[in-house]
Every structure is written in structure tokens, then in C-alpha cells.
Design an enzyme around this catalytic site. Structure first.
Site, PDB file in Angstrom:
ATOM      1  CE  LYS A 140      -0.235  -0.267   5.037  1.00 35.80           C
ATOM      2  NZ  LYS A 140      -1.021  -0.785   6.153  1.00 35.80           N
TER       3      LYS A 140
ATOM      4  CE1 TYR B  81      10.343  32.624   0.692  1.00 31.20           C
ATOM      5  CE2 TYR B  81      10.260  30.233   0.926  1.00 31.20           C
ATOM      6  CZ  TYR B  81      10.260  31.369   0.124  1.00 31.20           C
ATOM      7  OH  TYR B  81      10.182  31.240  -1.234  1.00 31.20           O
TER       8      TYR B  81
HETATM    9  C1  LIG Z   1      -0.296  -1.869   6.813  1.00 27.50           C
HETATM   10  C2  LIG Z   1      -0.883  -3.142   7.226  1.00 27.50           C
HETATM   11  C3  LIG Z   1      -0.060  -4.277   7.398  1.00 27.50           C
HETATM   12  C4  LIG Z   1       1.440  -4.244   7.306  1.00 27.50           C
HETATM   13  O1  LIG Z   1       1.976  -3.802   8.523  1.00 27.50           O
HETATM   14  P1  LIG Z   1       3.557  -3.775   8.810  1.00 27.50           P
HETATM   15  O2  LIG Z   1       3.647  -3.515  10.251  1.00 27.50           O
HETATM   16  O3  LIG Z   1       4.104  -2.667   7.971  1.00 27.50           O
HETATM   17  O4  LIG Z   1       4.088  -5.116   8.412  1.00 27.50           O
HETATM   18  C5  LIG Z   1      -0.691  -5.480   7.676  1.00 27.50           C
HETATM   19  N1  LIG Z   1      -2.035  -5.560   7.812  1.00 27.50           N
HETATM   20  C6  LIG Z   1      -2.838  -4.487   7.687  1.00 27.50           C
HETATM   21  C7  LIG Z   1      -4.316  -4.641   7.879  1.00 27.50           C
HETATM   22  C8  LIG Z   1      -2.303  -3.239   7.404  1.00 27.50           C
HETATM   23  O5  LIG Z   1      -3.097  -2.164   7.307  1.00 27.50           O
END
Ligand SMILES: *Cc1c(COP(=O)(O)O)cnc(C)c1O
Length: 370
Positions: free
Chosen positions: A38, A264
């Protein structure tokens, strides 16, 4: 002059290979590996990461939203893709791209059945998500009867998997809470399996769960494979290697007289003679304003240079008074030695925020393919 001549995010695929094989060695041979890609593979490049992991034998991918899943399909990914948090408005697109939804509430279940029925689907694979303590999204244990009522009236979907998400698997002090989450999931899974007459794929563990809770591995584990080694994981497992390095270059060097200011709002005023370097990366690239005024730093020739003044949209200025360097020299924002977790901690955020904020205008470059 160094090889880095503009701001780039380097992707080290050999490190990804190492991390994937390392984590796979931590689970039993029958346990499937789901790679979470993701948010552009945690800020790297979802399709580059997913294509590489597909060749390594990843069993599943997950993304947060349908649009991210479509990108994977368009890049030619054929492995199953789970969409963790789909919105009903995109269910039709999800089915058209053969993505698998995580259904997490009575509303999403009802809406999905409606869309799957309308598209004449038979036993479309779905994952049912249960809340066991994160209290973010998920069915509650007492929704089970409702789920079965809905299933009785349709042939359009089939429960392929059950999942839940751990809230604090990286935190040893929350061990009792985490074991309770695992136990609750087990209980829900066995009730549902009994009523279905078969066992769906069970998955609950994230990366820190893989390392800390073997009892949560079940049939599949989920891992945010895009950025191992400099995320929060680094705190408890240094064998994971960073998959991405953010680098830039010194555009210009100035020497300030005492009292002269930088940037700035004149937010920094030189207490004495100060040498500064200007670097072509700013808040539009993902270096948030909270990194300004010495909350963030970069590394130049192995020495730390603090960001002085306010972060601009396209540039930062750093203090190089004590660093021997020249215009055109490489600047490391983070890499395997100066990791993102350290910088994030110093500026009051977490590495995930730093990484996922890196904007598309920063060029992604694959530096090794093995
Ligand atoms: C983001 C996510 C993961 C991965 O988590 P990590 O700690 O980065 O391995 C697994 N399951 C869900 C539902 C997530 O949203």
C-alpha cells in the site's frame, strides 16, 4: 563529483530479496507470505516491489484501496491482491480487476453482495475482517450470526479468508493484550469454520507479529515489505535491511556573517560565521516543515548537518560549518547507516510518515536487481 546529481530515492532490490527470504525463514513452510504494498509500497514504488516479490514467490499482495490494486493489475501482477479498506463505490471496479475485498462491516458485506449479484458472480472470493482490539475497522464477534444470514441468501460470494490486525505487536509491554487478540481471533475463526464446514485462510500477523508472535502466523502473514530495516521494525530486528535510500546533492554553499539569516521569515539567525548548504528537496518532496529549525538532519560525508530555518517548498538549508564538503557533493537524507527511523524520531514522527510522504517528483531508481 558524486554519482548522485539530483534528489533520488534508490531502491535496493537485493535488500528486498534478503528481507523476504529472512522473514520467510521465520514462518513454517506452509505459511503463505502476503506482501503489503500500500501507499506506493510504503513510499517506494509498489509495482517495482511487487514484480520483484512475485518472482521471489510471494503468495499474495495487499493494498489499502482499489485504485492501488488496479495499478498492480495494469502492471501485469497476476498474484491474488487483497484490498484492505475498499469503499463500496469501487466494488464494481474491484471485481472487474479480480481484486479480493476485505469486508469489514455489515454495510460493506451487504453492498458487496449486491454488486457481486448484479455482476452475476459465483463464489467471488472475499476476506472477512474482524476487530479484535485495534478498534479501527472490522466486524465484531457478535456480528457472526448476521454474516451467516447474509451468506444464506446468496451464491455470489465465498469466504476465502478471515483476518484481523494486531494493534501493538512491536511492543513487548503489550504482550498480554496481543495474546488476547490472537486468542479472540482463534475463537472467531473456529466458530466460523465450523459453521462453514471448511477452514478459510486465516491471517492476522504483520511484520512485528512475524518476529514476535509465532502463535499468530496461522495460514498467512502480512508484511509491509517495502521498507524493512528502517521502519519501526529496526528497533527489534537489525537483520532486516533498508530497501530504499533517499539522496540528494549540495546545490550551493554560502558563508554567513554573524546576524545574517537563512530562509523565509528569517527563522534562523547566524550566531557567528556559519557555512550553509542548500539542498534541492523541500516540503513538496515530503520533507515536512516539522523537520525545519534543527528538528531534522541530513548526512554529508558521514557527518550530520542539521536543517536550519524553515523548510521551503523545494529546498532546505543545512549547517555545514564543521563539515568539509563542496558543491555537487552527495547528501544522504536516509540510507542504511543514517536510517529513517532515527531522523523521524528526532523530529517527532515515525519513519512510515517520512517514507510515505516522499512525493512522486522524487525520481525512483532501482540500483540493484538481484
Ligand atoms: C499496513 C498493514 C499491514 C502491514 O503492517 P507492517 O507492520 O508494515 O508489516 C498489515 N495488515 C494491515 C491490515 C495493514 O493495514
Amino acid at each position: 563529483m558524486s554519482s548522485t546529481q539530483e534528489t533520488v530515492l534508490e531502491i535496493h532490490l537485493s535488500h528486498l530479496t534478503h528481507n523476504f527470504n529472512y522473514l520467510k525463514s521465520k514462518v513454517a513452510p506452509h505459511v503463505k507470505m502476503l506482501a503489503v504494498v500500500k501507499a506506493s509500497g510504503y513510499g517506494s514504488d509498489a509495482t517495482v516491489i511487487a514484480k520483484h516479490l512475485e518472482t521471489l514467490g510471494a503468495d499474495y499482495f495487499a493494498v489499502a484501496y482499489v485504485s492501488e490494486g488496479i495499478l498492480l493489475r495494469e502492471a501485469g501482477i497476476i498474484t491474488p491482491v487483497l484490498v484492505l479498506h475498499p469503499q463500496p463505490i469501487n466494488f464494481k471496479k474491484l471485481i472487474n480487476h479480480q481484486l479480493e475485498p476485505s469486508l469489514y462491516s455489515p454495510r460493506t458485506l451487504r453492498e458487496f453482495i449486491k454488486v457481486a449479484d448484479a455482476l452475476n458472480q459465483q463464489e467471488y472470493p472475499v476476506h472477512i475482517k474482524f476487530n479484535t482490539g485495534l478498534n479501527r475497522i472490522g466486524f465484531w464477534e457478535n456480528d457472526i450470526d448476521y454474516i451467516f444470514e447474509q451468506l444464506e441468501n446468496t451464491k455470489a460470494i465465498k469466504i476465502k479468508a478471515l483476518l484481523s490486525h494486531l494493534a501493538a505487536s512491536e511492543d513487548h509491554e503489550e504482550r498480554t493484550f496481543t495474546l488476547d487478540q490472537i486468542h479472540t481471533f482463534q475463537k472467531i475463526a473456529s466458530e466460523i469454520s465450523n459453521r462453514l464446514g471448511y477452514q478459510p485462510i486465516l491471517h492476522q500477523s504483520n511484520t512485528s507479529g512475524i518476529l514476535n508472535y509465532p502463535e499468530a502466523h496461522f495460514d498467512m502473514v502480512r508484511t509491509g515489505i517495502g521498507l524493512y530495516g528502517y521502519g519501526n521494525e529496526a528497533k527489534f530486528d537489525t537483520q532486516l535491511k533498508p530497501v530504499a535510500s533517499l539522496k540528494s546533492v549540495i546545490s550551493q554553499i554560502h558563508t554567513l556573517e554573524p546576524g545574517e539569516s537563512v530562509g523565509y521569515n528569517r527563522a534562523y539567525k547566524a550566531p557567528g560565521y556559519v557555512k550553509t548548504a542548500t539542498i534541492p528537496i523541500g516540503h513538496a518532496d515530503g520533507i515536512g516543515r516539522f523537520f525545519g529549525n534543527k528538528k531534522g538532519f541530513v548526512t554529508i560525508n558521514n557527518k550530520i548537518a542539521y536543517i536550519i530555518g524553515n523548510v521551503c517548498m523545494d529546498m532546505i538549508m543545512v549547517d555545514i560549518t564543521d563539515i568539509d564538503c563542496n558543491e555537487g557533493d552527495e547528501v544522504v537524507i536516509f540510507d542504511h547507516t543514517s536510517n529513517a527511523a532515527k531522523i523521524a524520531e528526532h523530529s517527532g514522527t515515525i519513519s512510515y510518515e517520512l517514507l510515505t510522504a516522499i512525493s512522486p517528483r522524487v525520481k525512483r531508481v532501482v540500483v540493484d536487481n538481484s
